[in-house]
Scaffold this motif. Structure first.
Motif, short mmCIF file in Angstrom:
data_model
loop_
_atom_site.label_atom_id
_atom_site.label_comp_id
_atom_site.label_asym_id
_atom_site.label_seq_id
_atom_site.Cartn_x
_atom_site.Cartn_y
_atom_site.Cartn_z
N UNK A 1 7.32 -1.47 5.84
CA UNK A 1 7.82 -1.97 4.55
C UNK A 1 6.96 -1.50 3.37
N UNK A 2 5.69 -1.19 3.61
CA UNK A 2 4.83 -0.68 2.54
C UNK A 2 4.94 0.83 2.38
N UNK A 3 5.39 1.52 3.41
CA UNK A 3 5.54 2.97 3.36
C UNK A 3 6.86 3.35 2.67
N UNK A 4 7.91 2.62 2.97
CA UNK A 4 9.25 2.97 2.47
C UNK A 4 9.33 3.15 0.95
N UNK A 5 8.70 2.30 0.14
CA UNK A 5 8.80 2.50 -1.32
C UNK A 5 8.19 3.81 -1.81
N UNK A 6 7.29 4.40 -1.04
CA UNK A 6 6.66 5.66 -1.44
C UNK A 6 7.60 6.86 -1.26
#
Length: 119
Positions: A50-55
């Motif tokens: 979930x923290x990787x996806x926004x990048x």
């Protein structure tokens, strides 16, 4: 080429220089050869997805999934490649050592996918 990590050496998450070489037919979640299954957490390469996806919005993502994660709906993984071009991602995934669980998907909405593929 979108490959983010050398996928056949200890650089991709293993803890032993021999990782990715020789006969690793017994590699898996409980092995002790130093492959990514046993080294991802130790080397700090596992992130919440979930923290990787926004990048990387509207891109194809490929994660190596650590032991204990649901391989169909993982919450944590090691990002090994990303690209808006799915062919580049699948080419990179084909180079990942055979003993790893890989999760690949498009990180966007259907409209973005259709636009990228000119459909």
């Amino acid at each position: 080429m979108p490959i983010m990590m050398n996928l056949t050496t200890a650089e991709h998450g293993g803890t032993q220089p021999s990782c990715g070489t020789g006969d690793h037919s017994s590699c898996g979640p409980n092995c002790s050869c130093g492959c990514p299954y046993t080294g991802m957490h130790e080397r700090g390469l596992v992130e919440p997805i979930a923290l990787v996806e926004p990048r990387y919005p509207n891109e194809w993502l490929a994660f190596v999934i650590p032991p204990g994660e649901d391989e169909y709906h993982p919450e944590h993984g090691m990002l090994v490649v990303h690209s808006p071009d799915d062919n580049e991602v699948w080419d990179a995934v084909s180079r990942i050592t055979f003993n790893q669980v890989v999760h690949v998907y498009f990180n966007g909405c259907l409209e973005a996918y259709l636009e990228l593929n000119h459909l």
